[in-house]
Write an enzyme that holds these catalytic residues in place. Structure first.
Site, PDB file in Angstrom:
ATOM      1  N   ILE A 231       0.838  -1.197   0.000  1.00 33.90           N
ATOM      2  CA  ILE A 231       0.000   0.000   0.000  1.00 33.90           C
ATOM      3  C   ILE A 231       0.875   1.249   0.000  1.00 33.90           C
ATOM      4  CG2 ILE A 231      -1.715   1.275   1.351  1.00 33.90           C
ATOM      5  CD1 ILE A 231      -2.765  -1.392   2.373  1.00 33.90           C
ATOM      6  N   SER A 232       0.470   2.249  -0.771  1.00 36.05           N
ATOM      7  CA  SER A 232       1.153   3.541  -0.865  1.00 36.05           C
ATOM      8  C   SER A 232       2.584   3.324  -1.378  1.00 36.05           C
ATOM      9  CB  SER A 232       1.107   4.279   0.479  1.00 36.05           C
ATOM     10  OG  SER A 232       1.526   5.616   0.340  1.00 36.05           O
ATOM     11  N   LEU A 233       3.626   3.726  -0.648  1.00 31.71           N
ATOM     12  CA  LEU A 233       4.985   3.419  -1.103  1.00 31.71           C
ATOM     13  C   LEU A 233       5.181   1.914  -1.258  1.00 31.71           C
ATOM     14  CD1 LEU A 233       7.838   4.473  -1.815  1.00 31.71           C
ATOM     15  CD2 LEU A 233       8.417   4.239   0.607  1.00 31.71           C
ATOM     16  N   GLY A 235       3.454   0.280  -2.951  1.00 31.56           N
ATOM     17  CA  GLY A 235       3.149   0.050  -4.352  1.00 31.56           C
ATOM     18  C   GLY A 235       4.359  -0.020  -5.247  1.00 31.56           C
TER      19      GLY A 235
END
Length: 409
Positions: A231-233, A235
């Site tokens: 999730i987020s970074l 990714g």
């Protein structure tokens, strides 16, 4: 999404939206978030901490009172909300990691979450995952106490999330659908960072490998139907890991990131190669002064550099930017991913706009691009404010993808 609060500070608004988003899985109540936000002085990090701390202390006290009275569900729910509010309280304090408020709020967040975890049926089990002479903290979610292997999600967050917050952003959603879920904090993320000073590393396959080894020892984990979700970074971290560690049967980049470094430093003046040279130079006072001005003028930059120095183990904003350059799946790395991959994209993502499409375009594995729009209320970074919608689509894709895999014998 139009800002409802903090009209002059996008970072304060997004972090408020983040707490609103956690309502979907029990991490907040609407009026608790709203009244807390209304007390905060816009742009004042101390005010942000103090008001969230007031709310967290009150809710955690109610949780303890409910527990003492034998009201386990009420206690569980209040502990979950308090954990999220303590997490929010310390969010902007990372410019001074020695600030005692930072450590106290983080520890209270973990303490409250673990108190809630004991009150679930089956209980959410804290785990210690062996990793390079130490351990990574995490949580094991079981569907039941039967011990049968089930399709499994291994989940981690990114630049500033916590293993505890993953409860609200995917873990509980997986259990509801019959998945075993293993969450964890890796180096650079709060547990290892707070307790041992372990900072981020770009070669995330060396983090995921030990986590997969640990997962393979758990009877509830179906190693043939295990998905990796970042999730987020995360990714970019999870795709980097999947490029070199081929045990996962599926990958979800929520949201996708192809080149964190280019995105993070793309607004700096100058041509790419020259900017990189200056960022990696032993000294560049002129560039340092420019970044200092950026921190003074832009609250989002100020937070990003402050947190980056803390989480990357960098001494200066320029060193942070240089570190960011190493977080990518360029140069044929994305092309090495072999498992089916879901790349999520948020239409109004202020942090990683354009990155999901770049990642998707470079994948050569079976792939799906899933776009979330502002009209759906899901256009913000990681679809904050639309967790039920986002999790339905992500887990529907996982259901369909892992169903085609044979179950463990």
């Amino acid at each position: 999404m139009e800002r409802l609060l903090f009209q002059g500070n996008s970072q304060f608004w997004f972090e408020t939206l983040r707490s609103f988003s956690n309502i979907a899985y029990g991490g907040a109540d609407f009026a608790e978030v709203l009244t807390t936000a209304q007390r905060i002085t816009e742009g004042d990090y101390g005010s942000w901490h103090d008001e969230w701390r007031v709310t967290a202390d009150r809710v955690s006290a109610e949780a303890r009172q409910s527990l003492e009275g034998g009201h386990r569900v009420s206690a569980r729910d209040a502990f979950l909300r308090a954990s999220n509010y303590y997490r929010s309280a310390e969010f902007f304090l990372h410019g001074n990691p020695c600030d005692p408020r930072h450590e106290q709020a983080y520890e209270r967040s973990v303490e409250c979450f673990r108190a809630a975890a004991e009150l679930f049926t089956p209980r959410i089990e804290p785990v210690a995952i062996p990793y390079e002479g130490t351990t990574l903290p995490g949580y094991l979610y079981r569907v039941d106490d039967g011990g049968a292997p089930r399709p499994t999600v291994i989940m981690h967050t990114g630049f500033d999330g916590t293993a505890e917050e993953l409860h609200f952003t995917g873990a509980l959603a997986g259990v509801e659908r019959g998945y075993t879920v293993l969450t964890f904090d890796g180096p650079g993320q709060p547990g290892p960072l707070h307790r041992e000073g372990l900072v981020f590393r770009p070669d995330w396959e060396n983090v995921i490998g030990p986590v997969l080894d640990f997962a393979g020892t758990l009877p509830e984990v179906d190693s043939r139907r295990t998905a990796l979700v970042g999730i987020s970074l995360g990714g970019v971290l999870a795709p980097r890991a999947a490029a070199f560690e081929h045990r996962p049967a599926a990958l979800v980049a929520l949201d996708g990131v192809y080149d964190f470094g280019t995105r993070a430093v793309g607004r700096l003046p100058g041509e790419g190669a020259e900017v990189e040279r200056r960022l990696r130079a032993d000294a560049d006072p002129e560039f340092d002064a420019m970044l200092d001005r950026s921190m003074a003028d832009n609250p989002v930059s100020r937070w990003a550099y402050n947190h980056g120095m803390y989480a990357m183990g960098a001494a200066t904003p320029r060193a942070v930017c240089a570190a960011y350059l190493d977080y990518h799946v360029r140069q044929g790395v994305a092309e090495r991913i072999t498992c089916p991959t879901l790349v999520c994209e948020a239409a109004e993502d202020e942090f990683f706009a354009g990155q999901p499409q770049q990642l998707y375009d470079h994948l050569t594995c079976p792939k799906t691009l899933l776009r979330f729009t502002a009209d759906e209320g899901a256009g913000a970074h990681c679809h904050a404010g639309a967790q039920r919608l986002a999790m339905a689509r992500v887990y529907d894709w996982l259901d369909d993808t892992l169903r085609e895999r044979p179950a463990a014998a």
